[in-house]
Design a protein around this motif. Structure first.
Motif, mmCIF file in Angstrom:
data_model
loop_
_atom_site.group_PDB
_atom_site.id
_atom_site.type_symbol
_atom_site.label_atom_id
_atom_site.label_comp_id
_atom_site.label_asym_id
_atom_site.label_seq_id
_atom_site.Cartn_x
_atom_site.Cartn_y
_atom_site.Cartn_z
ATOM 1 N N LEU A 31 -47.581 24.927 33.390
ATOM 2 C CA LEU A 31 -47.875 24.056 32.018
ATOM 3 C C LEU A 31 -49.153 24.855 31.088
ATOM 4 C CD1 LEU A 31 -47.875 20.507 33.204
ATOM 5 C CD2 LEU A 31 -46.147 21.579 31.529
ATOM 6 N N LEU A 32 -49.929 25.368 31.978
ATOM 7 C CA LEU A 32 -51.208 26.159 31.202
ATOM 8 C C LEU A 32 -50.740 27.500 30.759
ATOM 9 C CD1 LEU A 32 -54.045 25.433 33.877
ATOM 10 C CD2 LEU A 32 -53.892 24.551 31.384
ATOM 11 N N MET A 33 -49.685 28.068 31.327
ATOM 12 C CA MET A 33 -49.318 29.096 30.737
ATOM 13 C C MET A 33 -48.324 29.114 29.454
ATOM 14 S SD MET A 33 -47.509 30.954 34.310
ATOM 15 C CE MET A 33 -48.458 30.862 35.707
ATOM 16 N N ARG A 34 -47.765 27.934 29.689
ATOM 17 C CA ARG A 34 -47.034 27.447 28.278
ATOM 18 C C ARG A 34 -47.957 27.231 27.148
ATOM 19 N NH1 ARG A 34 -41.638 25.241 26.800
ATOM 20 N NH2 ARG A 34 -42.036 24.200 24.571
ATOM 21 N N GLY A 35 -49.001 26.581 27.448
ATOM 22 C CA GLY A 35 -50.223 26.373 26.648
ATOM 23 C C GLY A 35 -50.849 27.574 25.987
ATOM 24 N N VAL A 36 -50.984 28.627 27.033
ATOM 25 C CA VAL A 36 -51.457 30.008 26.399
ATOM 26 C C VAL A 36 -50.633 30.447 25.378
ATOM 27 C CG1 VAL A 36 -51.975 32.328 26.916
ATOM 28 C CG2 VAL A 36 -52.889 30.412 28.630
ATOM 29 N N ALA A 37 -49.335 30.431 25.813
ATOM 30 C CA ALA A 37 -48.170 31.042 24.683
ATOM 31 C C ALA A 37 -48.362 30.234 23.596
ATOM 32 C CB ALA A 37 -46.745 31.137 25.284
ATOM 33 N N ILE A 101 -53.246 40.738 23.207
ATOM 34 C CA ILE A 101 -53.136 39.396 22.382
ATOM 35 C C ILE A 101 -54.306 38.523 22.198
ATOM 36 C CG2 ILE A 101 -51.773 37.457 22.107
ATOM 37 C CD1 ILE A 101 -49.124 39.053 23.259
ATOM 38 N N ILE A 102 -54.892 38.320 23.538
ATOM 39 C CA ILE A 102 -56.305 37.510 23.220
ATOM 40 C C ILE A 102 -56.991 38.270 22.670
ATOM 41 C CG2 ILE A 102 -57.923 36.334 24.882
ATOM 42 C CD1 ILE A 102 -55.645 36.085 26.764
ATOM 43 N N VAL A 103 -57.510 39.535 22.945
ATOM 44 C CA VAL A 103 -58.600 40.320 22.019
ATOM 45 C C VAL A 103 -58.387 40.275 20.722
ATOM 46 C CG1 VAL A 103 -59.643 42.422 21.767
ATOM 47 C CG2 VAL A 103 -59.183 41.664 24.027
ATOM 48 N N LEU A 104 -57.022 40.291 20.011
ATOM 49 C CA LEU A 104 -56.658 40.192 18.698
ATOM 50 C C LEU A 104 -56.516 38.920 18.173
ATOM 51 C CD1 LEU A 104 -54.370 43.506 18.951
ATOM 52 C CD2 LEU A 104 -56.937 43.279 18.341
ATOM 53 N N ALA A 105 -56.683 37.886 18.738
ATOM 54 C CA ALA A 105 -56.621 36.497 18.537
ATOM 55 C C ALA A 105 -57.590 36.173 17.332
ATOM 56 C CB ALA A 105 -56.464 35.663 19.651
ATOM 57 N N ASP A 106 -56.843 35.025 16.516
ATOM 58 C CA ASP A 106 -57.680 34.659 15.423
ATOM 59 C C ASP A 106 -58.812 33.724 15.953
ATOM 60 O OD1 ASP A 106 -55.973 35.957 13.459
ATOM 61 O OD2 ASP A 106 -54.790 34.381 13.366
ATOM 62 N N ASP A 107 -59.635 33.636 15.107
ATOM 63 C CA ASP A 107 -60.823 32.774 15.555
ATOM 64 C C ASP A 107 -60.412 31.329 15.904
ATOM 65 O OD1 ASP A 107 -62.602 34.587 15.233
ATOM 66 O OD2 ASP A 107 -63.302 34.045 13.104
ATOM 67 N N GLY A 108 -59.541 30.877 14.999
ATOM 68 C CA GLY A 108 -58.941 29.512 15.544
ATOM 69 C C GLY A 108 -58.248 29.377 16.660
ATOM 70 N N GLN A 109 -57.720 30.784 17.278
ATOM 71 C CA GLN A 109 -56.802 30.738 18.648
ATOM 72 C C GLN A 109 -57.830 30.532 19.680
ATOM 73 O OE1 GLN A 109 -54.469 33.859 17.530
ATOM 74 N NE2 GLN A 109 -52.728 32.701 17.343
ATOM 75 N N LEU A 110 -59.109 31.282 19.541
ATOM 76 C CA LEU A 110 -60.102 31.355 20.688
ATOM 77 C C LEU A 110 -60.471 30.053 21.324
ATOM 78 C CD1 LEU A 110 -62.347 34.180 19.256
ATOM 79 C CD2 LEU A 110 -60.432 34.355 20.740
ATOM 80 N N MET A 111 -60.704 29.101 20.723
ATOM 81 C CA MET A 111 -61.295 27.784 21.448
ATOM 82 C C MET A 111 -60.026 27.083 22.337
ATOM 83 S SD MET A 111 -63.297 25.695 22.479
ATOM 84 C CE MET A 111 -64.848 25.918 21.384
ATOM 85 N N PRO A 112 -58.786 27.169 22.099
ATOM 86 C CA PRO A 112 -57.817 26.645 22.811
ATOM 87 C C PRO A 112 -57.609 27.884 24.046
ATOM 88 C CG PRO A 112 -56.952 26.583 20.607
ATOM 89 C CD PRO A 112 -58.258 27.363 20.467
ATOM 90 N N ILE A 113 -57.600 29.121 23.711
ATOM 91 C CA ILE A 113 -57.440 30.045 24.712
ATOM 92 C C ILE A 113 -58.509 29.681 25.849
ATOM 93 C CG2 ILE A 113 -57.541 32.262 25.366
ATOM 94 C CD1 ILE A 113 -56.190 32.686 22.544
ATOM 95 N N VAL A 115 -60.319 27.142 26.602
ATOM 96 C CA VAL A 115 -60.194 26.124 27.265
ATOM 97 C C VAL A 115 -59.120 26.015 28.404
ATOM 98 C CG1 VAL A 115 -59.399 23.594 27.220
ATOM 99 C CG2 VAL A 115 -61.042 24.486 25.470
ATOM 100 N N LEU A 116 -58.025 26.798 28.081
ATOM 101 C CA LEU A 116 -57.034 27.009 28.824
ATOM 102 C C LEU A 116 -57.501 28.159 30.316
ATOM 103 C CD1 LEU A 116 -54.073 27.374 26.327
ATOM 104 C CD2 LEU A 116 -54.456 25.642 28.063
ATOM 105 N N VAL A 117 -58.242 29.209 29.763
ATOM 106 C CA VAL A 117 -58.682 29.836 30.886
ATOM 107 C C VAL A 117 -59.786 29.314 31.927
ATOM 108 C CG1 VAL A 117 -60.355 31.788 31.184
ATOM 109 C CG2 VAL A 117 -58.244 31.948 29.491
#
Length: 157
Positions: A31-37, A101-113, A115-117
């Motif tokens: 489920l967490l893997m799906r959350g990262v995706a 993909i994570i390094v190039l993620a937008d600022d809005g994507q960093l918080m959910p990523i 939390v998932l990590v």
């Protein structure tokens, strides 16, 4: 003084604990893997083969902790650390397959990523602890008396 426990319980308790722990933690990891995706706007398809593969891997990864659950404290902790290290490496490699993909993620994507990590780290720690807890619980279950295992006679009393 310790009572003698059957060899079957010494074998089946860790195996059962590894299966349950692997299924629970593997399911959470999936489920967490799906959350990262989802957080990365990537493909979120869940294949049955992939899910079964992840669950089997997590069952196998729980074995070191489950087998060492009733050993001396140093061995027990080592088993838990082996499970945590292997689970962590597997979860990190599988859950976050492309670090670019994570390094190039937008600022809005960093918080959910983030939390998932952190959630991945929590389940990695929980994996070994759950396997050892379940093993100790299964080993402590009362033994069924021999009379309860016999099939009843068909004759009315």
């Amino acid at each position: 003084m310790r009572e003698n426990r059957p060899l079957g319980r010494a074998i089946w308790a860790p195996v059962g604990a590894a299966v349950i722990s692997g299924l629970v933690i593997g399911g959470l990891a999936r489920l967490l893997m799906r959350g990262v995706a989802l957080a990365l706007d990537a493909s979120t398809g869940l294949s049955l083969v992939g899910t079964v593969g992840i669950l089997v891997v997590f069952v196998v990864l729980a074995l070191p902790a489950a087998v060492t659950a009733t050993a001396r404290p140093a061995i027990m902790h080592a088993g838990r650390w082996v499970t945590a290290a292997l689970t962590g490496l597997t979860a990190a490699r599988t859950g976050v397959s492309d670090a670019k993909i994570i390094v190039l993620a937008d600022d809005g994507q960093l918080m959910p990523i983030t939390v998932l990590v952190v959630a991945f780290a929590a389940i990695v720690v929980a994996h070994g602890r759950l396997a050892q807890h379940l093993t100790r619980r299964f080993r402590a279950l009362p033994q069924a008396p021999a009379e309860a295992l016999r099939t009843p006679d068909a004759r009315p009393v």
